[in-house]
Design a protein around this motif. Structure first.
Motif, PDB file in Angstrom:
ATOM      1  N   VAL A  64       3.509  45.645 -37.509  1.00  0.00           N
ATOM      2  CA  VAL A  64       3.671  45.249 -36.174  1.00  0.00           C
ATOM      3  C   VAL A  64       4.963  45.065 -35.805  1.00  0.00           C
ATOM      4  N   ARG A  65       5.551  43.824 -36.382  1.00  0.00           N
ATOM      5  CA  ARG A  65       6.848  43.549 -35.941  1.00  0.00           C
ATOM      6  C   ARG A  65       7.849  44.487 -36.234  1.00  0.00           C
ATOM      7  N   GLU A  66       7.843  45.407 -37.297  1.00  0.00           N
ATOM      8  CA  GLU A  66       8.581  46.625 -37.284  1.00  0.00           C
ATOM      9  C   GLU A  66       8.825  47.347 -36.445  1.00  0.00           C
ATOM     10  N   LEU A  67       7.393  47.945 -36.314  1.00  0.00           N
ATOM     11  CA  LEU A  67       7.302  48.923 -35.356  1.00  0.00           C
ATOM     12  C   LEU A  67       8.085  48.613 -33.593  1.00  0.00           C
ATOM     13  N   ALA A  68       7.519  47.378 -33.470  1.00  0.00           N
ATOM     14  CA  ALA A  68       8.120  46.782 -32.130  1.00  0.00           C
ATOM     15  C   ALA A  68       9.603  46.648 -32.083  1.00  0.00           C
ATOM     16  N   ALA A  69      10.103  46.152 -33.166  1.00  0.00           N
ATOM     17  CA  ALA A  69      11.534  46.090 -33.188  1.00  0.00           C
ATOM     18  C   ALA A  69      12.349  47.575 -33.185  1.00  0.00           C
ATOM     19  N   ARG A  70      11.409  48.571 -33.802  1.00  0.00           N
ATOM     20  CA  ARG A  70      12.382  49.788 -33.830  1.00  0.00           C
ATOM     21  C   ARG A  70      12.276  50.534 -32.572  1.00  0.00           C
ATOM     22  N   LEU A  71      11.177  50.133 -31.708  1.00  0.00           N
ATOM     23  CA  LEU A  71      10.779  50.430 -30.424  1.00  0.00           C
ATOM     24  C   LEU A  71      11.676  49.727 -29.298  1.00  0.00           C
ATOM     25  N   GLY A  72      12.275  48.357 -29.683  1.00  0.00           N
ATOM     26  CA  GLY A  72      12.941  47.659 -28.901  1.00  0.00           C
ATOM     27  C   GLY A  72      12.028  46.962 -28.015  1.00  0.00           C
ATOM     28  N   VAL A  73      10.652  46.730 -28.273  1.00  0.00           N
ATOM     29  CA  VAL A  73       9.716  46.013 -27.539  1.00  0.00           C
ATOM     30  C   VAL A  73       9.607  44.710 -27.764  1.00  0.00           C
ATOM     31  N   ARG A  74       9.472  44.025 -26.674  1.00  0.00           N
ATOM     32  CA  ARG A  74       9.272  42.618 -26.672  1.00  0.00           C
ATOM     33  C   ARG A  74       8.245  42.214 -25.941  1.00  0.00           C
ATOM     34  N   PRO A  75       6.806  41.738 -26.447  1.00  0.00           N
ATOM     35  CA  PRO A  75       5.803  41.510 -25.606  1.00  0.00           C
ATOM     36  C   PRO A  75       6.066  40.673 -24.430  1.00  0.00           C
ATOM     37  N   THR A  76       5.686  41.095 -23.401  1.00  0.00           N
ATOM     38  CA  THR A  76       5.821  40.644 -21.994  1.00  0.00           C
ATOM     39  C   THR A  76       4.590  39.771 -21.439  1.00  0.00           C
ATOM     40  N   LYS A  77       4.791  38.658 -20.747  1.00  0.00           N
ATOM     41  CA  LYS A  77       3.760  37.930 -19.900  1.00  0.00           C
ATOM     42  C   LYS A  77       3.376  38.803 -18.875  1.00  0.00           C
ATOM     43  N   THR A  78       4.106  39.577 -18.274  1.00  0.00           N
ATOM     44  CA  THR A  78       3.961  40.152 -17.228  1.00  0.00           C
ATOM     45  C   THR A  78       2.936  41.238 -17.508  1.00  0.00           C
ATOM     46  N   LEU A  79       2.950  41.964 -18.511  1.00  0.00           N
ATOM     47  CA  LEU A  79       1.880  42.954 -18.679  1.00  0.00           C
ATOM     48  C   LEU A  79       0.662  42.272 -19.714  1.00  0.00           C
ATOM     49  N   GLY A  80       0.902  41.209 -19.894  1.00  0.00           N
ATOM     50  CA  GLY A  80      -0.287  40.414 -20.891  1.00  0.00           C
ATOM     51  C   GLY A  80      -0.311  40.987 -22.216  1.00  0.00           C
ATOM     52  N   VAL A 100       7.177  53.301 -23.016  1.00  0.00           N
ATOM     53  CA  VAL A 100       7.715  53.232 -24.346  1.00  0.00           C
ATOM     54  C   VAL A 100       6.492  53.300 -25.547  1.00  0.00           C
ATOM     55  N   LEU A 101       5.721  52.424 -24.977  1.00  0.00           N
ATOM     56  CA  LEU A 101       4.366  52.467 -25.831  1.00  0.00           C
ATOM     57  C   LEU A 101       3.547  53.568 -25.757  1.00  0.00           C
ATOM     58  N   ALA A 102       3.375  54.122 -24.758  1.00  0.00           N
ATOM     59  CA  ALA A 102       2.830  55.525 -24.603  1.00  0.00           C
ATOM     60  C   ALA A 102       3.259  56.577 -25.356  1.00  0.00           C
ATOM     61  N   GLY A 103       4.684  56.616 -25.206  1.00  0.00           N
ATOM     62  CA  GLY A 103       5.404  57.586 -25.895  1.00  0.00           C
ATOM     63  C   GLY A 103       5.401  57.571 -27.318  1.00  0.00           C
ATOM     64  N   LEU A 145       3.075  56.031 -29.196  1.00  0.00           N
ATOM     65  CA  LEU A 145       1.802  55.939 -29.765  1.00  0.00           C
ATOM     66  C   LEU A 145       1.376  57.292 -30.678  1.00  0.00           C
ATOM     67  N   PRO A 146       1.482  58.666 -30.236  1.00  0.00           N
ATOM     68  CA  PRO A 146       1.166  59.693 -31.120  1.00  0.00           C
ATOM     69  C   PRO A 146       1.991  59.918 -32.390  1.00  0.00           C
ATOM     70  N   ALA A 147       3.351  59.289 -32.317  1.00  0.00           N
ATOM     71  CA  ALA A 147       3.735  59.291 -33.692  1.00  0.00           C
ATOM     72  C   ALA A 147       3.366  58.480 -34.501  1.00  0.00           C
ATOM     73  N   THR A 148       3.086  57.158 -34.154  1.00  0.00           N
ATOM     74  CA  THR A 148       2.291  56.192 -34.823  1.00  0.00           C
ATOM     75  C   THR A 148       1.062  56.766 -35.742  1.00  0.00           C
ATOM     76  N   VAL A 149       0.266  57.466 -34.909  1.00  0.00           N
ATOM     77  CA  VAL A 149      -0.996  58.018 -35.510  1.00  0.00           C
ATOM     78  C   VAL A 149      -0.949  58.833 -36.396  1.00  0.00           C
ATOM     79  N   ALA A 150       0.204  59.931 -36.031  1.00  0.00           N
ATOM     80  CA  ALA A 150       0.898  61.125 -36.973  1.00  0.00           C
ATOM     81  C   ALA A 150       1.130  60.392 -38.320  1.00  0.00           C
ATOM     82  N   ASP A 151       1.930  59.477 -38.303  1.00  0.00           N
ATOM     83  CA  ASP A 151       2.224  58.959 -39.437  1.00  0.00           C
ATOM     84  C   ASP A 151       1.278  58.378 -40.373  1.00  0.00           C
ATOM     85  N   ARG A 152       0.353  57.587 -39.561  1.00  0.00           N
ATOM     86  CA  ARG A 152      -0.683  56.460 -40.358  1.00  0.00           C
ATOM     87  C   ARG A 152      -1.864  57.057 -40.358  1.00  0.00           C
TER      88      ARG A 152
END
Length: 293
Positions: free
Chosen positions: A13-29, A83-86, A88-95
């Motif tokens: 999870v942390r590696e995937l988030a770092a690769r996508l430049g995603v930091r969990p936000t309180k705004t989106l909960g 970013v997350l929506a874009g 997800l398909p690659a994550t599923v295709a990989d795993r």
């Protein structure tokens, strides 16, 4: 069902988030699930069948999505974050390469969708942001009548409100409105350590089974208007709390008596069927005339 997924662990999870430049936000909960056993437990608690079409709200990095795909016919993942929506398909295709064709990603706000692509969805399974959990569930149950069941992970306090029966101290608007659509029950607690970042509150699972609303000539909107009015001033008697809704305290009392409800009672004492009866005698022209001032 044959095909399997490689589930995400904490480092994934942390590696995937770092690769996508995603930091969990309180705004989106956003609190991402990092524990594979928890997502397996959610899927088990949802009691899904191989024919189910699941709507998942807020799939995030895909932890729950990967656990759902082997168990059902199709997963429609509704994600507001572009970013997350874009990704997800690659994550599923990989795993889960053999299951990628079961996934449909919808980049949208779940509160604004009125339908989803493909066959009618039968189940809602989601880890919901705490700040919008109840509105999302109520909106989707109304917008997607084919949904027959739900299993959602929410803040423990919200879970208590969703399943509370009449007379319970936390019984209120979420409890009654959810009861219009069916039966909600607690399906177990969830600790804080299974999330990244860890929230400062505990979570809980709520299971839901749809059933027919109580028989009534009132519309859902009319019934919900009574519920909102009754709990807006929950310390007041229903005669007083419904005065604005009915047009006057006398009109409220007349409606309550016609519905067989004691005007001195309070909203937390009534089940959804009672609110439906009250709505039948409301200010829509079908009601009763007050007997006096």
């Amino acid at each position: 069902m044959g095909e399997t997924s490689r589930l995400l662990g904490p480092s994934d999870v942390r590696e995937l988030a770092a690769r996508l430049g995603v930091r969990p936000t309180k705004t989106l909960g956003q609190n991402f699930v990092i524990d594979a056993n928890t997502v397996r437990r959610i899927v088990r608690a949802a009691r899904l069948s191989p024919d189910d079409v699941v709507v998942e709200v807020g799939p995030g990095l895909g932890s729950l999505t990967l656990a759902l795909l082997p168990e059902v016919r199709r997963v429609v993942a509704v994600e507001v974050d572009a970013v997350l929506a874009g990704a997800l398909p690659a994550t599923v295709a990989d795993r889960a390469p053999g299951l990628a064709d079961r996934l449909e990603v919808v980049h949208a706000d779940a509160m604004k969708i009125t339908d989803v692509p493909g066959p009618p969805p039968t189940a809602l399974v989601a880890n919901l942001p705490y700040n919008v959990a109840v509105p999302v569930v109520l909106h989707l149950l109304a917008a997607l009548p084919s949904l027959r069941s739900a299993l959602v992970m929410v803040q423990a306090e919200v879970a208590d409100r969703m399943v509370a029966p009449p007379g319970d101290k936390v019984y209120g608007v979420p409890s009654v409105k959810l009861a219009w659509f069916g039966e909600a029950r607690r399906a177990g607690p969830v600790g804080r350590a299974v999330f990244w970042p860890a929230p400062n509150v505990d979570s809980g699972l709520v299971a839901f089974t749809r059933r027919e609303p109580p028989p009534t000539t009132a519309t859902r909107e009319e019934v919900f208007a009574v519920i909102d009015a009754a709990f807006a001033q929950r310390r007041k008697t229903l005669r007083a709390a419904l005065a604005g809704w009915a047009g006057s305290a006398a009109a409220a009392e007349a409606a309550l008596r016609a519905a067989g409800v004691d005007p001195r009672s309070r909203g937390e004492a009534l089940d959804v069927a009672a609110f439906a009866r009250i709505a039948e005698y409301g200010p829509s022209g079908r009601g009763v005339e007050p007997e006096g001032p």
